[in-house]
Design a protein around this motif. Structure first.
Motif, PDB file in Angstrom:
ATOM      1  N   ALA A  16      52.752 -46.343  76.678  1.00 43.31           N
ATOM      2  CA  ALA A  16      54.073 -46.934  76.540  1.00 43.31           C
ATOM      3  C   ALA A  16      55.174 -45.910  76.741  1.00 43.31           C
ATOM      4  CB  ALA A  16      54.209 -47.604  75.173  1.00 43.31           C
ATOM      5  N   LEU A  51      56.692 -47.989  81.971  1.00 45.82           N
ATOM      6  CA  LEU A  51      57.965 -48.600  81.640  1.00 45.82           C
ATOM      7  C   LEU A  51      58.642 -49.223  82.847  1.00 45.82           C
ATOM      8  CD1 LEU A  51      59.391 -45.991  79.105  1.00 45.82           C
ATOM      9  CD2 LEU A  51      58.471 -48.259  78.602  1.00 45.82           C
ATOM     10  N   TYR A  60      55.442 -58.371  72.351  1.00 45.24           N
ATOM     11  CA  TYR A  60      55.826 -57.611  73.544  1.00 45.24           C
ATOM     12  C   TYR A  60      56.867 -58.321  74.399  1.00 45.24           C
ATOM     13  CZ  TYR A  60      51.534 -55.392  72.063  1.00 45.24           C
ATOM     14  OH  TYR A  60      50.563 -54.777  71.293  1.00 45.24           O
ATOM     15  N   ARG A  62      59.538 -52.411  70.899  1.00 48.92           N
ATOM     16  CA  ARG A  62      60.914 -52.276  71.370  1.00 48.92           C
ATOM     17  C   ARG A  62      61.116 -51.032  72.235  1.00 48.92           C
ATOM     18  NH1 ARG A  62      63.810 -55.777  67.939  1.00 48.92           N
ATOM     19  NH2 ARG A  62      62.975 -56.026  65.813  1.00 48.92           N
ATOM     20  N   ARG A  63      62.091 -51.112  73.116  1.00 51.15           N
ATOM     21  CA  ARG A  63      62.583 -49.935  73.825  1.00 51.15           C
ATOM     22  C   ARG A  63      63.471 -49.124  72.903  1.00 51.15           C
ATOM     23  NH1 ARG A  63      63.089 -48.557  79.753  1.00 51.15           N
ATOM     24  NH2 ARG A  63      61.697 -50.065  80.734  1.00 51.15           N
ATOM     25  N   THR A  97      59.409 -46.077  73.645  1.00 51.74           N
ATOM     26  CA  THR A  97      59.233 -47.326  72.912  1.00 51.74           C
ATOM     27  C   THR A  97      58.787 -47.024  71.486  1.00 51.74           C
ATOM     28  OG1 THR A  97      56.925 -47.497  73.627  1.00 51.74           O
ATOM     29  CG2 THR A  97      58.569 -48.638  74.983  1.00 51.74           C
ATOM     30  N   TRP A 110      60.710 -54.188  75.922  1.00 50.53           N
ATOM     31  CA  TRP A 110      60.262 -53.085  76.775  1.00 50.53           C
ATOM     32  C   TRP A 110      60.448 -53.421  78.246  1.00 50.53           C
ATOM     33  CZ3 TRP A 110      56.878 -52.781  80.773  1.00 50.53           C
ATOM     34  CH2 TRP A 110      56.004 -53.864  80.984  1.00 50.53           C
TER      35      TRP A 110
END
Length: 291
Positions: free
Chosen positions: A69, A75, A165, A207-208, A215, A279
């Motif tokens: 991630a 990404l 997600y 989450r970003r 993340t 994300w």
């Protein structure tokens, strides 16, 4: 027992199908996709794999580790077609221990918009009927994956919810999981928890980070998944499993000598809010397109 529906002549969600989906969280549609279409998708993926240079990218996908991630290659996959290796595909020397076509974990996540074969498949009328019949007002394909579940090294996927997600407000994600090959308990079929979408909320949010470069996962609900209630979702070639974003599901490692190819399309409702800290982000040049 989760009911199965003969969908070879499918032309819309019936009241019985909707009742089963609302009760169990998953809908099993046997025969929705023809054997010929499964072969077409498999052949197209073989062509794509032949054009991939494994020496250039070594990204590994794992549901038990978040190392992938933090990888820009991952990404950026929300608006590209990217290839991810199985964890056990590499030896101690860092070299592949399998031929490339037997070392890949999956390919994702925008081929439904960037590849003509997969785009036409994803935007078929039957999928649109499913999404609308299960309540989506404006179905928008968000991500897609071709999953190999390789013989002997196909990795475990731990119990999870897709809404972790792919979050919307309100929650609207639908997963359409297509068996390209027979999926059995022997080669790592999906397992799910009937009614598990009604027990607790969304457990985690992936989450970003605010800077966009990484993340993190936030725990939202400590209610444990009732994994002792899980049942196998065996799926002969051409079966489509449809599940909501809160439905808990998983799969074990594949230690058999048979692969378990599948194609998954995740669709959100365009009438819902899509938080900016998801994300998966699309650049303006590649906006989401309606189903």
């Amino acid at each position: 027992m989760i009911p199965r529906f003969d969908a070879s002549e499918f032309n819309g969600i019936t009241p019985e199908m909707r009742d089963a989906f609302e009760r169990d969280g998953v809908l099993v549609l046997d025969g929705l996709v023809s054997a010929e279409m499964c072969a077409l998708l498999q052949n197209r993926m073989n062509e794509m794999v032949k054009g991939f240079d494994a020496r250039e990218h070594r990204s590994v996908f794992s549901s038990t580790s978040e190392a992938h991630a933090q990888d820009q290659y991952f990404l950026e996959s929300g608006h590209e077609i990217r290839f991810f290796m199985e964890e056990e595909a590499f030896g101690a020397d860092g070299q592949l221990t399998k031929p490339l076509h037997l070392a890949l974990n999956k390919v994702g996540h925008a081929m439904h918009d960037l590849d003509e074969t997969f785009s036409q498949f994803a935007r078929q009328d039957r999928f649109r009927l499913i999404c609308r019949g299960l309540g989506q007002k404006k179905p928008l394909p968000l991500q897609s994956m071709y999953i190999f579940k390789q013989p002997h090294i196909g990795g475990e996927v731990v119990c999870h919810q897709d809404a972790t997600y792919l979050r919307t407000e309100p929650e609207s994600c639908l997963g359409l999981w297509v068996a390209i090959e027979d999926a059995t308990t022997e080669n790592g079929c999906l397992w799910g928890i009937p009614g598990g979408h009604k027990t607790g909320g969304i457990r985690e949010a992936f989450r970003r980070a605010q800077d966009g470069d990484g993340t993190y996962t936030e725990r939202l609900d400590d209610t444990p998944f009732e994994e002792d209630k899980k049942v196998p979702l065996e799926a002969p070639k051409g079966t489509v499993l449809v599940f909501g974003g809160k439905f808990p599901h998983m799969s074990s490692a594949n230690r058999s000598d048979k692969s378990r190819h599948a194609y998954t399309l995740h669709v959100i409702d365009g009438s819902a809010h899509y938080p900016a800290d998801n994300w998966l982000r699309r650049p303006p040049r590649l906006p989401l397109k309606a189903l």
